[in-house]
Write an enzyme that holds these catalytic residues in place. Structure first.
Site, mmCIF file in Angstrom:
data_model
loop_
_atom_site.group_PDB
_atom_site.id
_atom_site.type_symbol
_atom_site.label_atom_id
_atom_site.label_comp_id
_atom_site.label_asym_id
_atom_site.label_seq_id
_atom_site.Cartn_x
_atom_site.Cartn_y
_atom_site.Cartn_z
ATOM 1 N N HIS A 216 0.800 -1.225 0.000
ATOM 2 C CA HIS A 216 0.000 0.000 0.000
ATOM 3 C C HIS A 216 0.833 1.275 0.000
ATOM 4 O O HIS A 216 0.388 2.322 -0.478
ATOM 5 C CB HIS A 216 -0.992 0.009 1.176
ATOM 6 C CG HIS A 216 -0.381 0.261 2.515
ATOM 7 N ND1 HIS A 216 0.290 -0.716 3.219
ATOM 8 C CD2 HIS A 216 -0.339 1.380 3.291
ATOM 9 C CE1 HIS A 216 0.710 -0.207 4.372
ATOM 10 N NE2 HIS A 216 0.342 1.061 4.445
ATOM 11 N N ASP A 217 2.055 1.245 0.525
ATOM 12 C CA ASP A 217 2.896 2.444 0.565
ATOM 13 C C ASP A 217 4.038 2.394 -0.451
ATOM 14 O O ASP A 217 4.979 3.174 -0.352
ATOM 15 C CB ASP A 217 3.489 2.628 1.972
ATOM 16 C CG ASP A 217 2.528 3.332 2.919
ATOM 17 O OD1 ASP A 217 1.575 3.974 2.428
ATOM 18 O OD2 ASP A 217 2.721 3.241 4.138
ATOM 19 N N LYS A 220 5.750 5.482 -2.053
ATOM 20 C CA LYS A 220 6.668 6.370 -1.337
ATOM 21 C C LYS A 220 8.090 6.267 -1.880
ATOM 22 O O LYS A 220 8.951 7.084 -1.531
ATOM 23 C CB LYS A 220 6.643 6.070 0.161
ATOM 24 C CG LYS A 220 5.366 6.551 0.834
ATOM 25 C CD LYS A 220 5.395 6.340 2.342
ATOM 26 C CE LYS A 220 4.112 6.866 2.991
ATOM 27 N NZ LYS A 220 4.094 6.633 4.448
ATOM 28 N N HIS A 245 1.878 9.622 -3.138
ATOM 29 C CA HIS A 245 2.340 8.227 -3.119
ATOM 30 C C HIS A 245 1.243 7.249 -3.510
ATOM 31 O O HIS A 245 1.535 6.159 -3.997
ATOM 32 C CB HIS A 245 2.925 7.862 -1.741
ATOM 33 C CG HIS A 245 1.914 7.529 -0.686
ATOM 34 N ND1 HIS A 245 1.252 8.495 0.054
ATOM 35 C CD2 HIS A 245 1.464 6.331 -0.233
ATOM 36 C CE1 HIS A 245 0.443 7.894 0.910
ATOM 37 N NE2 HIS A 245 0.540 6.577 0.764
ATOM 38 N N HIS A 269 -6.620 3.752 -0.492
ATOM 39 C CA HIS A 269 -6.532 3.471 0.951
ATOM 40 C C HIS A 269 -6.476 4.725 1.820
ATOM 41 O O HIS A 269 -6.571 4.625 3.043
ATOM 42 C CB HIS A 269 -5.348 2.541 1.261
ATOM 43 C CG HIS A 269 -3.996 3.182 1.261
ATOM 44 N ND1 HIS A 269 -3.254 3.373 0.115
ATOM 45 C CD2 HIS A 269 -3.236 3.671 2.272
ATOM 46 C CE1 HIS A 269 -2.099 3.944 0.429
ATOM 47 N NE2 HIS A 269 -2.063 4.137 1.736
ATOM 48 N N HIS A 270 -6.358 5.923 1.204
ATOM 49 C CA HIS A 270 -6.454 7.170 1.981
ATOM 50 C C HIS A 270 -7.759 7.921 1.709
ATOM 51 O O HIS A 270 -7.894 9.076 2.128
ATOM 52 C CB HIS A 270 -5.261 8.075 1.685
ATOM 53 C CG HIS A 270 -4.042 7.723 2.487
ATOM 54 N ND1 HIS A 270 -3.972 7.893 3.847
ATOM 55 C CD2 HIS A 270 -2.847 7.184 2.113
ATOM 56 C CE1 HIS A 270 -2.788 7.493 4.283
ATOM 57 N NE2 HIS A 270 -2.090 7.053 3.254
ATOM 58 N N ASP A 298 -4.280 0.670 8.438
ATOM 59 C CA ASP A 298 -3.143 1.568 8.194
ATOM 60 C C ASP A 298 -3.052 2.647 9.267
ATOM 61 O O ASP A 298 -1.983 2.901 9.846
ATOM 62 C CB ASP A 298 -3.297 2.206 6.808
ATOM 63 C CG ASP A 298 -2.123 3.095 6.436
ATOM 64 O OD1 ASP A 298 -0.979 2.787 6.838
ATOM 65 O OD2 ASP A 298 -2.341 4.092 5.729
#
Length: 343
Positions: A216-217, A220, A245, A269-270, A298
């Site tokens: 998920h990250d 970045k 990201h 996811h954000h 998260d």
């Protein structure tokens, strides 16, 4: 040495600016209006543009608007003695990278701003090139996988293993770049799967959740380390870099043939249940269920973890934050499932 375009309708200010930047070793081009400046830009492609705001025959708003479309990678700094706060905000929204006020009594400030913008542009170019290289490699593996899939089962299995290895390498690269997220992705994946089980998701959906949690990250990788590891509050520009990201991660993953919407979950996811999240402001059932699960896992795991700018919360306080924000930040039924597995 950089090539700098200075756009200002006052000859004496152009002369002072050119002399100072020339003494720093830069090459300076001069224009007396926005229209003339755009013509010079298209001819010489300078590394950075310094522009006045109020000018006849094309003002600074014109310069920012055109360059944001034609060359978004080129820093544009507005320098104005007549602009208001609203003007400053407007230019930044249109695409300016910074805003300085006249008169420039502190010329070193101008020099520092130029160097800072050039460094920022260089970091963005390097990050973009790095991402292009990663995307190219993933696309190569995907192409090989598709080309052989119909008649070479053993080869397909080896290519799938190579693809998983590449994904693991991406995750490792992120861990090396941002040590504060070491283990974060794995913990988010485990918590997400546990929430999914509590919600009755099947094995395939659980596998998709596991992959999305691990990745998920991944976007970045494209964020400068100076921002990832900053120990004080981020500026608005830096916050936008961090937020990018999710779209960066989507670009890396969207062409990989996962058995489920892994790339879409990374992108979403954000998002927040009340529509206040990013990048698209999705709300409620418009957000994929697995992405709503990821959001809970998260945030909870991030709150429990130490970061450069704060110490982690204890699990009880972190869970309390999640419970209090059910229905706004988080999906209520995902929070209910989280409550079942956390205590």
């Amino acid at each position: 040495m950089a090539k700098i375009l200075c756009i200002d309708d006052e000859p004496i200010l152009r002369l002072i600016t050119s002399d100072y930047l020339g003494d720093m070793g830069h090459e300076v081009l001069e224009a007396s209006s926005g229209a003339e400046g755009l013509t010079l830009f298209r001819r010489y492609r300078p590394d950075i543009v310094l522009s006045d705001l109020r000018m006849p025959d094309g003002d600074g708003f014109l310069v920012v608007t055109h360059l944001a479309e034609e060359a978004p990678e080129t820093p544009v700094v507005i320098i104005s003695g007549t602009g208001t706060l609203d003007d400053a905000v407007k230019t930044m929204r249109l695409g300016a990278w910074d805003y300085l006020s006249k008169p420039l009594k502190d010329m070193p400030l101008l020099g520092q701003t130029v160097e800072r913008m050039l460094n920022k542009a260089r970091e963005r170019r390097n990050a973009s090139q790095y991402l292009l290289n990663l995307e190219s490699r993933v696309n190569e593996l995907e192409h090989e996988l598709q080309s052989w899939s119909s008649s070479h089962k053993d080869t397909v299995l080896r290519l799938e293993a190579a693809l998983k290895t590449s994904i693991g390498s991406l995750n490792l690269a992120l861990r090396e770049k941002d040590p504060y997220t070491a283990g974060h992705n794995e913990r988010v994946a485990r918590i997400s799967v546990d929430i999914g089980i509590a919600l009755g998701l099947g094995e395939q959906e659980q596998e998709v959740l596991m992959l999305a949690g691990l990745l998920h990250d991944i976007g970045k990788i494209g964020v400068p380390e100076s921002i990832l590891n900053k120990r004080i509050a981020l500026s608005p520009d830096e916050l936008e870099e961090i937020r990018s990201h999710v779209t960066c991660g989507y670009r890396i993953l969207c062409n990989i043939p996962f058995d489920g919407p892994v790339a879409e979950l990374v992108l979403q996811h954000h998002e927040r249940y009340d529509g206040s999240g990013y990048p698209k402001g999705l709300a409620g059932e418009g957000i994929l269920l697995e992405a709503r699960i990821l959001a809970v896992a998260d945030v909870y795991e991030a709150l429990c973890s130490d970061r450069p700018y704060r110490a982690g919360l204890n699990p009880v306080d972190a869970a309390s934050y999640v419970f209090k924000n059910a229905g706004t930040h988080f999906c209520p039924k995902c929070v209910d499932a989280f409550r079942q597995i956390i205590f």
